[in-house]
Design a protein around this motif. Structure first.
Motif, PDB file in Angstrom:
ATOM      1  N   GLN A  80       0.826  -1.201   0.000  1.00 20.45           N
ATOM      2  CA  GLN A  80       0.000   0.000   0.000  1.00 20.45           C
ATOM      3  C   GLN A  80       0.861   1.253   0.000  1.00 20.45           C
ATOM      4  O   GLN A  80       0.528   2.252  -0.657  1.00 20.45           O
ATOM      5  N   TRP A  81       1.960   1.209   0.736  1.00 25.20           N
ATOM      6  CA  TRP A  81       2.876   2.349   0.779  1.00 25.20           C
ATOM      7  C   TRP A  81       3.428   2.635  -0.622  1.00 25.20           C
ATOM      8  O   TRP A  81       3.431   3.776  -1.094  1.00 25.20           O
ATOM      9  N   GLY A  82       3.939   1.603  -1.279  1.00 24.68           N
ATOM     10  CA  GLY A  82       4.526   1.776  -2.599  1.00 24.68           C
ATOM     11  C   GLY A  82       3.520   2.241  -3.629  1.00 24.68           C
ATOM     12  O   GLY A  82       3.832   3.083  -4.491  1.00 24.68           O
ATOM     13  N   GLN A  83       2.303   1.733  -3.558  1.00 30.50           N
ATOM     14  CA  GLN A  83       1.277   2.139  -4.512  1.00 30.50           C
ATOM     15  C   GLN A  83       0.869   3.590  -4.281  1.00 30.50           C
ATOM     16  O   GLN A  83       0.625   4.340  -5.231  1.00 30.50           O
ATOM     17  N   ARG A  84       0.817   3.994  -2.995  1.00 29.54           N
ATOM     18  CA  ARG A  84       0.534   5.403  -2.697  1.00 29.54           C
ATOM     19  C   ARG A  84       1.645   6.293  -3.229  1.00 29.54           C
ATOM     20  O   ARG A  84       1.401   7.345  -3.846  1.00 29.54           O
ATOM     21  N   ALA A 166       9.942  -1.230   7.346  1.00 29.76           N
ATOM     22  CA  ALA A 166       9.711  -2.662   7.121  1.00 29.76           C
ATOM     23  C   ALA A 166      10.636  -3.542   7.952  1.00 29.76           C
ATOM     24  O   ALA A 166      10.312  -4.714   8.211  1.00 29.76           O
ATOM     25  N   LEU A 167      11.777  -3.012   8.370  1.00 32.52           N
ATOM     26  CA  LEU A 167      12.762  -3.840   9.067  1.00 32.52           C
ATOM     27  C   LEU A 167      12.221  -4.507  10.335  1.00 32.52           C
ATOM     28  O   LEU A 167      12.437  -5.715  10.531  1.00 32.52           O
ATOM     29  N   LEU A 201       5.125 -10.685   3.966  1.00 30.97           N
ATOM     30  CA  LEU A 201       5.586  -9.381   4.444  1.00 30.97           C
ATOM     31  C   LEU A 201       4.685  -8.255   3.945  1.00 30.97           C
ATOM     32  O   LEU A 201       4.381  -7.313   4.688  1.00 30.97           O
ATOM     33  N   ILE A 202       4.270  -8.326   2.691  1.00 28.44           N
ATOM     34  CA  ILE A 202       3.382  -7.284   2.153  1.00 28.44           C
ATOM     35  C   ILE A 202       2.104  -7.205   2.971  1.00 28.44           C
ATOM     36  O   ILE A 202       1.643  -6.113   3.343  1.00 28.44           O
ATOM     37  N   ARG A 208       0.267  -3.164   9.279  1.00 25.40           N
ATOM     38  CA  ARG A 208       0.962  -2.413  10.330  1.00 25.40           C
ATOM     39  C   ARG A 208       1.225  -0.951   9.983  1.00 25.40           C
ATOM     40  O   ARG A 208       1.053  -0.066  10.821  1.00 25.40           O
ATOM     41  N   ILE A 209       1.663  -0.679   8.746  1.00 28.27           N
ATOM     42  CA  ILE A 209       2.042   0.697   8.398  1.00 28.27           C
ATOM     43  C   ILE A 209       1.228   1.283   7.259  1.00 28.27           C
ATOM     44  O   ILE A 209       1.308   2.490   7.003  1.00 28.27           O
ATOM     45  N   GLY A 210       0.437   0.451   6.592  1.00 29.88           N
ATOM     46  CA  GLY A 210      -0.456   0.956   5.547  1.00 29.88           C
ATOM     47  C   GLY A 210       0.272   1.756   4.476  1.00 29.88           C
ATOM     48  O   GLY A 210       1.322   1.361   3.984  1.00 29.88           O
ATOM     49  N   GLU A 211      -0.290   2.912   4.135  1.00 26.96           N
ATOM     50  CA  GLU A 211       0.268   3.739   3.078  1.00 26.96           C
ATOM     51  C   GLU A 211       1.448   4.580   3.547  1.00 26.96           C
ATOM     52  O   GLU A 211       2.128   5.204   2.722  1.00 26.96           O
TER      53      GLU A 211
END
Length: 229
Positions: A80-84, A166-167, A201-202, A208-211
């Motif tokens: 979601q983060w990467g797509q945002r 992500a770590l 992981l995705i 956990r962190i969404g966008e």
């Protein structure tokens, strides 16, 4: 006068670099200017074995494998983060592209007007106006290049922030699996698909962190779009 034309061409080059991304453009340029021998060497070899071997899911010990793999690129792009981040990059890039096209047309029109004046203006006056035009066109190019570089730096910083966030989640998955290391799947010659944790992981990162946080900038042209909420 010719410098003005070079500046218009530079706008197009900057836009290509912006929309493709620094790493992708570098790869494309390398391929474009490579010798035929070099291009042949960089082509994928179809006869190489597949790097990932499908498992039947019943092989013992895979859930506690000491080594795990992850597709680092897909981890970002499919999250979601990467797509945002990609949506924001495209939106800001479109705004910059529109402004660059407007300025390029404006410079082109001014150059054509100045060319028409050449027959009627005193040579010294024409030289003065031509130098002023070149100086202004150079400054516009510098400003637009700065905008592109700032956007690229923001995109890179956003990506780095994602991997930092992500770590801890990756560490939890490692502990749950009893692993001692996670390798980038692209660097592994061959492995079983059961030790690839990209999808796991995705899903965990989306939960956990969404966008993630939207990037901010001091340049009004590349400010993030306002939230719909």
């Amino acid at each position: 006068m010719l410098r003005g034309l070079r500046i218009i061409l530079a706008f197009c080059l900057n836009l290509s670099w912006l929309m493709a991304g620094t790493a992708v453009l570098a790869q494309e340029l390398t391929e474009d200017f490579a010798t035929p021998e070099t291009q042949q060497e960089t082509q994928p070899r179809e006869n190489l074995p597949n790097r990932t071997i499908e498992s039947d899911g019943e092989t013992p010990g895979l859930q506690a494998a000491p080594l795990l793999t992850v597709d680092q690129e897909r981890l970002f792009s499919d999250s979601q983060w990467g797509q945002r981040a990609q949506r924001e990059l495209e939106e800001k890039g479109s705004k910059i592209e529109a402004e660059n096209e407007r300025l390029a047309k404006q410079l082109s029109d001014e150059e054509a007007e100045l060319t028409e004046k050449r027959e009627t203006l005193d040579p010294a006056e024409f030289r003065k106006e031509a130098e002023a035009f070149d100086a202004r066109a150079t400054e516009i190019r510098r400003e637009r290049a700065q905008v592109v570089q700032e956007l690229s730096a923001q995109a890179e910083a956003d990506r780095n922030n994602f991997y930092r966030a992500a770590l801890p989640v990756m560490g939890e998955v490692m502990q749950a699996r009893g692993a001692i290391a996670v390798l980038d799947r692209r660097t592994v010659f061959v492995s079983l698909d059961a030790i690839d944790i990209t999808d796991e992981l995705i899903a965990a990162l989306d939960d956990r962190i969404g966008e993630g946080p939207a990037q901010e900038t001091s340049d009004p042209e590349i400010q993030p779009a306002p939230s719909d909420n």
